[in-house]
Design a protein around this motif. Sequence first.
Motif, PDB file in Angstrom:
ATOM      1  N   LYS A  41       0.850  -1.199   0.000  1.00 13.01           N
ATOM      2  CA  LYS A  41       0.000   0.000   0.000  1.00 13.01           C
ATOM      3  C   LYS A  41       0.888   1.253   0.000  1.00 13.01           C
ATOM      4  O   LYS A  41       0.639   2.215  -0.735  1.00 13.01           O
ATOM      5  N   ALA A  42       1.943   1.198   0.807  1.00 11.13           N
ATOM      6  CA  ALA A  42       2.887   2.324   0.857  1.00 11.13           C
ATOM      7  C   ALA A  42       3.578   2.481  -0.495  1.00 11.13           C
ATOM      8  O   ALA A  42       3.782   3.607  -0.977  1.00 11.13           O
ATOM      9  N   CYS A  43       3.918   1.367  -1.125  1.00  7.24           N
ATOM     10  CA  CYS A  43       4.578   1.410  -2.437  1.00  7.24           C
ATOM     11  C   CYS A  43       3.706   2.170  -3.428  1.00  7.24           C
ATOM     12  O   CYS A  43       4.167   3.087  -4.116  1.00  7.24           O
ATOM     13  N   LYS A  44       2.445   1.805  -3.482  1.00  6.48           N
ATOM     14  CA  LYS A  44       1.513   2.438  -4.430  1.00  6.48           C
ATOM     15  C   LYS A  44       1.439   3.941  -4.177  1.00  6.48           C
ATOM     16  O   LYS A  44       1.533   4.751  -5.102  1.00  6.48           O
ATOM     17  N   ALA A  45       1.299   4.306  -2.894  1.00  6.15           N
ATOM     18  CA  ALA A  45       1.161   5.732  -2.543  1.00  6.15           C
ATOM     19  C   ALA A  45       2.456   6.498  -2.838  1.00  6.15           C
ATOM     20  O   ALA A  45       2.424   7.609  -3.386  1.00  6.15           O
ATOM     21  N   LEU A  46       3.576   5.900  -2.502  1.00  2.49           N
ATOM     22  CA  LEU A  46       4.865   6.581  -2.721  1.00  2.49           C
ATOM     23  C   LEU A  46       5.148   6.750  -4.208  1.00  2.49           C
ATOM     24  O   LEU A  46       5.679   7.776  -4.640  1.00  2.49           O
ATOM     25  N   ARG A  47       4.772   5.752  -5.004  1.00  2.36           N
ATOM     26  CA  ARG A  47       4.965   5.858  -6.455  1.00  2.36           C
ATOM     27  C   ARG A  47       4.078   6.959  -7.029  1.00  2.36           C
ATOM     28  O   ARG A  47       4.509   7.718  -7.897  1.00  2.36           O
ATOM     29  N   SER A  48       2.845   7.060  -6.493  1.00  6.59           N
ATOM     30  CA  SER A  48       1.945   8.133  -6.964  1.00  6.59           C
ATOM     31  C   SER A  48       2.516   9.500  -6.645  1.00  6.59           C
ATOM     32  O   SER A  48       2.279  10.468  -7.356  1.00  6.59           O
ATOM     33  N   ASP A  49       3.272   9.564  -5.523  1.00  2.41           N
ATOM     34  CA  ASP A  49       3.904  10.839  -5.141  1.00  2.41           C
ATOM     35  C   ASP A  49       5.220  11.075  -5.894  1.00  2.41           C
ATOM     36  O   ASP A  49       5.923  12.044  -5.622  1.00  2.41           O
ATOM     37  N   GLY A  50       5.577  10.145  -6.774  1.00  6.85           N
ATOM     38  CA  GLY A  50       6.766  10.347  -7.612  1.00  6.85           C
ATOM     39  C   GLY A  50       8.068   9.827  -7.030  1.00  6.85           C
ATOM     40  O   GLY A  50       9.141  10.127  -7.555  1.00  6.85           O
ATOM     41  N   HIS A  51       7.980   9.022  -5.950  1.00  8.57           N
ATOM     42  CA  HIS A  51       9.212   8.477  -5.367  1.00  8.57           C
ATOM     43  C   HIS A  51       9.616   7.165  -6.043  1.00  8.57           C
ATOM     44  O   HIS A  51       8.773   6.435  -6.560  1.00  8.57           O
ATOM     45  N   LEU A  52      10.919   6.864  -5.971  1.00  2.59           N
ATOM     46  CA  LEU A  52      11.392   5.538  -6.364  1.00  2.59           C
ATOM     47  C   LEU A  52      11.105   4.601  -5.203  1.00  2.59           C
ATOM     48  O   LEU A  52      11.281   4.988  -4.042  1.00  2.59           O
ATOM     49  N   VAL A  53      10.679   3.373  -5.512  1.00  2.49           N
ATOM     50  CA  VAL A  53      10.384   2.410  -4.431  1.00  2.49           C
ATOM     51  C   VAL A  53      10.990   1.048  -4.751  1.00  2.49           C
ATOM     52  O   VAL A  53      10.843   0.533  -5.861  1.00  2.49           O
ATOM     53  N   ASN A  54      11.678   0.501  -3.754  1.00  2.00           N
ATOM     54  CA  ASN A  54      12.254  -0.837  -3.846  1.00  2.00           C
ATOM     55  C   ASN A  54      11.482  -1.726  -2.864  1.00  2.00           C
ATOM     56  O   ASN A  54      11.495  -1.477  -1.657  1.00  2.00           O
ATOM     57  N   VAL A  55      10.778  -2.733  -3.393  1.00  2.00           N
ATOM     58  CA  VAL A  55      10.039  -3.646  -2.517  1.00  2.00           C
ATOM     59  C   VAL A  55      10.958  -4.819  -2.183  1.00  2.00           C
ATOM     60  O   VAL A  55      11.420  -5.537  -3.079  1.00  2.00           O
ATOM     61  N   THR A  56      11.228  -4.968  -0.907  1.00  2.00           N
ATOM     62  CA  THR A  56      12.277  -5.891  -0.472  1.00  2.00           C
ATOM     63  C   THR A  56      11.708  -7.125   0.233  1.00  2.00           C
ATOM     64  O   THR A  56      10.516  -7.195   0.526  1.00  2.00           O
ATOM     65  N   LEU A  57      12.600  -8.089   0.481  1.00  2.00           N
ATOM     66  CA  LEU A  57      12.236  -9.341   1.151  1.00  2.00           C
ATOM     67  C   LEU A  57      11.238 -10.148   0.306  1.00  2.00           C
ATOM     68  O   LEU A  57      10.239 -10.653   0.823  1.00  2.00           O
TER      69      LEU A  57
END
Length: 217
Positions: free
Chosen positions: A92-108
């Motif tokens: 959920k955080a990934c989706k929101a952060l991407r919408s805000d224009g951040h790079l996101v690395n989903v780990t584990l």
Amino acid sequence: MKFFVDTADVKEIRELNDLGLLDGVTTNPSLILKSGGSIIEVTKEICSIVKGPVSAEVTATEYEKMMKEAAVLARIADNICIKVPLTLDGLKACKALRSDGHLVNVTLCFSANQALLAAKAGATFISPFIGRIDDIGIDGMELISEIRTIYDNYDFQTEILAASIRTVNHVKQAALIGADVITAPPATLRALVKHPLTDKGLEAFLADWAKTGQSIA
Ligand code: E4P
């Protein structure tokens, strides 16, 4: 293929960056502990050395807290990539952060279905942990292969970041399968250059060159 180094050791990062080998850096809470520094200060210094994405991991497990931590981490530098765990809150955080224009690395990431979810959440990078899967007696590289097939089937743009790389063979296998990025400890990156026949050949050339009595410059 991009090369990221998996460390928070600033000295190592500086040396590898000077060699022109680095496209980015990944850190995690354990690596920050090992560095002995504060996450903000260490990460800031890393971001000043390497131009590419520098993954800094949230430590909260609930969405709202993750978002607060992500806001703090994102302020460190423009090349910060927020690392979130592969949980429902993390997605959920990934989706929101991407919408805000951040790079996101989903780990584990330890399964193809988890990687599918991360791609659907718009992750910039998915980090399958090869070495840790090998550790439990399963071929970690098979996971990279599965994710490559799934992402190609649906043209997902999420980059496969092969993580928990322990050997030079892991790097070769990940490259053969088509992982977009590998992140490896400094020693593994340095070991990629090594071959006994290179050392032997260079030694012979230098010995013959000395016998010519010449110099080039
Ligand atoms: C990647 O982002 C992770 O920090 C890392 O590759 C984990 O590796 P390890 O299993 O050697 O701790």
